[in-house]
Design an enzyme around this catalytic site. Sequence first.
Site, short mmCIF file in Angstrom:
data_model
loop_
_atom_site.label_atom_id
_atom_site.label_comp_id
_atom_site.label_asym_id
_atom_site.label_seq_id
_atom_site.Cartn_x
_atom_site.Cartn_y
_atom_site.Cartn_z
N ASP A 109 14.95 6.98 -8.61
CA ASP A 109 14.54 6.43 -7.33
C ASP A 109 15.11 5.03 -7.15
OD1 ASP A 109 13.38 6.55 -4.91
OD2 ASP A 109 11.34 6.17 -5.58
N VAL A 163 0.84 -1.19 0.00
CA VAL A 163 0.00 0.00 0.00
C VAL A 163 0.87 1.24 0.00
CG1 VAL A 163 -2.21 -0.62 1.01
CG2 VAL A 163 -0.21 -0.36 2.48
N LYS A 167 -1.04 -2.79 -9.92
CA LYS A 167 -0.94 -1.57 -9.12
C LYS A 167 -2.14 -0.71 -9.44
CE LYS A 167 3.06 -0.04 -8.75
NZ LYS A 167 4.36 0.55 -9.07
#
Lengths: 340, 534
Positions: free
Chosen positions: B164, B48, B70
């Site tokens: 990232d 989540v 997703k």
Amino acid sequence: MKSLFKPKPRTPVDVVRQTRDLLIYTDRSPETKESKREEKQMLELSKNVRELKSILYGNSESEPVAEACAQLTQEFFRENTLRLLINCLPKLNLETRKDATQVVANLQRQQVQSRLIASDYLEANIDLMDILIAGYENTDMALHYGAMLRECIRHQSVAKYVLESQHMKKFFDYIQLPNFDIAADAAATFKELLTRHKSTVAEFLSKNYDWFFAEYNLKLLESTNYITRRQAVKLLGDILLDRSNSAVMTRYVSSRDNLRIVMNLLRESSKSIQLEAFHVFKLFVANQNKPADIVGILVTNRSKLLRLFADFKTDKEDGQFEADKAHVVREIAALEPKGP
Amino acid sequence: MKLSRLNSLRRVQSGELIMKFPDDQDESKRPQFPLDSSCYKIIDEIGVGVSAVVYKAICIPMNSAVVAIKAIDLDRSRADFDDIRREAKILSLLSHPNILNAHCSFTVDRRLWVVMPFMSAGSLQSIITSSFPDGLPEPCIAVVLREILHALTYLHDQGHLHRDIKAGNILMDSNGSVKLADFGVSASIFEANSTQGVPISPSSTSMMLKEIAGTPYWMAPEVIHSHNGYSLKADIWSFGITALELAHGRPPLSHLPPSKSLLLKITRRFRFSDYENQQNSNNKNKFSKGFKELVASCLDQEPSRRPCADKLLKHPFFRNCKGPDLLIKTVLQGLPSVEERFKLGKLQRLPSMKMEEEDEEEIEKEIIKQRRISGWNFKEDGLELEPVFPGENCEEDECSIIKQVRFGGESIMEKGSRDSSECCSGVSDLSSPTGNGRRGGGEAEEEAVDRESIMGGLVALKRSLDEQRRAVGSLIELIEGEKGGEMSREEQIGRLMEKMTRELENERKRNFELEMELEFLGLQISAAHNTGAA
């Protein structure tokens, strides 16, 4: 001089020529057959397209050289290389397709003797747009052709052609294709068409007002698809709030049907849609010459609307929004039913 | 001439290399997954985030193939729609064995469903947390890093930045294959690392802090510094940090709250010794020279000196690198399933983390905002991130708070840099910085004083205060932890929870006060604004 910076055996012109030769070969060869020879040709073609890209964009070792870019561009458009490339694109592998797309995108911005020669070329070969637009119907090609298309409509004449073509109607369906990435790409192109070249857009909307907004309302604003409604109401706001479209805006906000649709969007549970709908709704209210039926609807729904606006807030504080809202509320509160 | 031939030779080689992959998985040959939610059956929740949930599901018409879905709430997601579009496109146009791309994506009412291959072993971060709290063995690290470098070479070659890279975004499948995930649509929306649990050892308070922080620990100094001046090499930095994360079980400086970590990162180079404060000295020679060299080269302050991805692949460290089988044998044996790990993490989080979770969301959102908007919001935070000046005399928190309040509307960068250096010094003493601080505030730009910037500054200030509290907390934590080596684990946990409760209470009070102040200042500003306008 040039060789000082780019010590390469082949000149940009050579690369374009060899690419063209390979494209001609690929264009002629039947699609299915995969001989060793053809594989090799394909590899060679991929390398050449990559080379074109690195001349135009530079690579890790060097920045692009203006003169080399100009030479490349001139040679590219001297003959029908772009048509060949677009035709052969489905036969190329994924990486080469992406390289080719980037090459085509870059070429649209290259100036040769301060002229965008890509624009001249496309004007003479405007039917290429038909191929690119139809690309949205082909899952494999849509994103490549779509990206090329968006670059081509940077030229006003090309955008004008697309706007006035029969293709324009198809966009209402492309936007709602089930593949999200393709639908979103089509939506971006649609938006670009309707916002980039102000005068062209204003002319198109005035001439095609009836069918365009009928479709827009029915297929987009009243779509069952959340994302379609959200994007459509946002774009509608952008279009109507643009100064150059003021005539179209005045016409739009005088229609009772349009008001009904926008008021329905105001009632949506989605905050984003509500907010965008407000920016369109305020135009109905701000209109100084509101037709009687518009006033009638607003008066009838007055208490509901005022209640709605009472706790209508943006996530972030937004002074302009608050001011607009206050204005709308004042205006609605002061309305008197018109005429008999 | 010789050089040119070499160059073109190399180009040819890399060209061939790239051409190999698409042939295997050309788009047209990829199976077409259905674009209809009714074709999928959701089995379990496996992650989540703020505005997204990740499910394990099966695709019924595709022989019940297992997939990960997703589901991104588009109405809640703050991201600009154009960003989502661009990233969805990138996602569907990438094709590389070490990159997790999407089977397809489509909207289901307000949600965007991105259907992806299910990577059954989950993220490296969650694997480490569950089975390798002190890090992976070096040969395994080598395999993972090599695979990620392949992905990076491909990405960078196409001009994409991942932005990232961290163990949480590296996924592994049951066959030992390793894929880089979560760029594009997901980049900052979803955090797969919800499995970090309750404190196990004194230093693991930092684990929670780490989670709260999300990404900053992996950010390159130049990314922290400016919103316009970073490039592919920023990924190389994050790659280096990820290497350390895999080696030690957590990113460096993660015992500090995120802002401090950012700060220290700018001031010095990382050394393996950074960990030795907390770790037993017998770990000292755990890692090979090659590995240390590799990491050090990635963590160069100067981006241009960091090697590019394909160069890193040629590093001697990878010379005897094994295949994915090694990962199956060493890493995947006896590993709990992704679902189990997720549930466990959720359970463990519930009792003690209730409140924190909200904070976390806020901060996460904040991060998302900064990443997306790019503008000077980022610089705003920069005020906390400027380097330490070793010579400067420093006082503790309170003084810097006052100063930060003062700089509020003025030149944010300049003053901020001094302030933050002061407030961090206490912390850096502890970890004995090498102190080759470089002045990086040179790019400070004068921002027009406006209401928004002042409010922004205040919000950032508030956050930094919160973080400083945590920093002090974790310092106390560390010191106490050393003393109380004899305590039983229950005792330690008990004390920890007690302390956290206290801290929480204090923070709440503090927050409230600050909110009041913010409110008050906001009013003043708007009043000033109005009179000014009048």
